[in-house]
Design a protein around this motif. Structure first.
Motif, mmCIF file in Angstrom:
data_model
loop_
_atom_site.group_PDB
_atom_site.id
_atom_site.type_symbol
_atom_site.label_atom_id
_atom_site.label_comp_id
_atom_site.label_asym_id
_atom_site.label_seq_id
_atom_site.Cartn_x
_atom_site.Cartn_y
_atom_site.Cartn_z
ATOM 1 N N TRP A 132 61.205 20.422 44.030
ATOM 2 C CA TRP A 132 62.120 20.561 45.165
ATOM 3 C C TRP A 132 63.548 20.216 44.738
ATOM 4 O O TRP A 132 64.494 20.934 45.053
ATOM 5 C CB TRP A 132 61.682 19.662 46.316
ATOM 6 N N ALA A 182 64.943 22.992 42.602
ATOM 7 C CA ALA A 182 65.310 24.167 43.406
ATOM 8 C C ALA A 182 66.611 23.925 44.169
ATOM 9 O O ALA A 182 67.462 24.816 44.268
ATOM 10 C CB ALA A 182 64.179 24.510 44.377
ATOM 11 N N ARG A 183 66.809 22.734 44.718
ATOM 12 C CA ARG A 183 68.043 22.413 45.444
ATOM 13 C C ARG A 183 69.231 22.410 44.502
ATOM 14 O O ARG A 183 70.312 22.880 44.843
ATOM 15 C CB ARG A 183 67.948 21.049 46.149
ATOM 16 N N THR A 201 69.558 24.139 41.778
ATOM 17 C CA THR A 201 69.843 25.531 41.445
ATOM 18 C C THR A 201 70.660 26.184 42.548
ATOM 19 O O THR A 201 71.628 26.909 42.284
ATOM 20 C CB THR A 201 68.529 26.303 41.236
ATOM 21 N N THR A 202 70.304 25.916 43.796
ATOM 22 C CA THR A 202 71.015 26.496 44.932
ATOM 23 C C THR A 202 72.434 25.953 45.040
ATOM 24 O O THR A 202 73.391 26.704 45.234
ATOM 25 C CB THR A 202 70.250 26.193 46.240
ATOM 26 N N VAL A 203 72.591 24.655 44.898
ATOM 27 C CA VAL A 203 73.885 24.005 45.107
ATOM 28 C C VAL A 203 74.865 24.307 43.972
ATOM 29 O O VAL A 203 76.038 24.566 44.220
ATOM 30 C CB VAL A 203 73.699 22.479 45.268
ATOM 31 N N GLY A 231 74.994 26.798 41.686
ATOM 32 C CA GLY A 231 75.427 28.185 41.525
ATOM 33 C C GLY A 231 75.832 28.526 40.112
ATOM 34 O O GLY A 231 75.047 28.421 39.186
ATOM 35 N N PRO A 289 69.181 23.075 36.324
ATOM 36 C CA PRO A 289 68.984 24.131 37.326
ATOM 37 C C PRO A 289 68.571 25.456 36.690
ATOM 38 O O PRO A 289 68.748 25.679 35.499
ATOM 39 C CB PRO A 289 70.356 24.237 37.993
#
Length: 146
Positions: free
Chosen positions: A58, A61-62, A64-66, A68, A117
């Motif tokens: 988790w 994944a966060r 990776t999203t944050v 960018g 990430p």
């Protein structure tokens, strides 16, 4: 599959090794039993269980999203730090020395690896399953369990 059982057993083994080492009951037998190495590998396995479990995935994944587009740079820093920590772990296992720096490196190595990430973190996370399996196999061999 990596489960909480492996993590719990790893922490239990690490605590037993710490207690036996501090009590000095075993004396020279503790060095022959490689208690320091067993303790380091057990802590590494427990940390890898935490990092590759759902909370670790988790977090990856966060990140990776944050992160960018800056992800590759963060991945490079994270993997470099994980490799440096792993070198401390390897040195500690080779010297059979479970000191504070070595145990901290054993805790941080899997966590730093998963913090990368993107696909780098995913590959590192899957690689942790191999590390846990290898550490459990070596620990079992050193202690004669199983």
């Amino acid at each position: 599959m990596i489960t909480a059982t492996i993590g719990g057993m790893s922490i239990g083994i690490a605590v037993i090794c710490q207690v036996l080492g501090k009590l000095g009951i075993l004396g020279k037998a503790a060095a022959k039993a490689h208690l320091g190495s067993v303790q380091i590998l057990a802590v590494l396995a427990a940390s890898a269980v935490l990092a590759s479990a759902p909370p670790g995935r988790w977090i990856q994944a966060r990140l990776t999203t944050v992160l960018g587009y800056s992800g590759p740079y963060v991945a490079a820093v994270s993997v470099t730090a994980a490799v440096i920590a792993l070198l401390f772990v390897i040195a500690g296992v080779m010297r059979n020395a479970a000191n504070g720096k070595t145990l901290a490196a054993a805790v941080l190595t899997p966590l730093l690896a998963v913090m990368a990430p993107g696909s780098t973190g995913e590959v590192m996370g899957h690689g942790l399953a191999l590390v846990v399996s290898a550490a459990a196999w070596i620990t079992r061999g050193l202690t004669g369990i199983g």
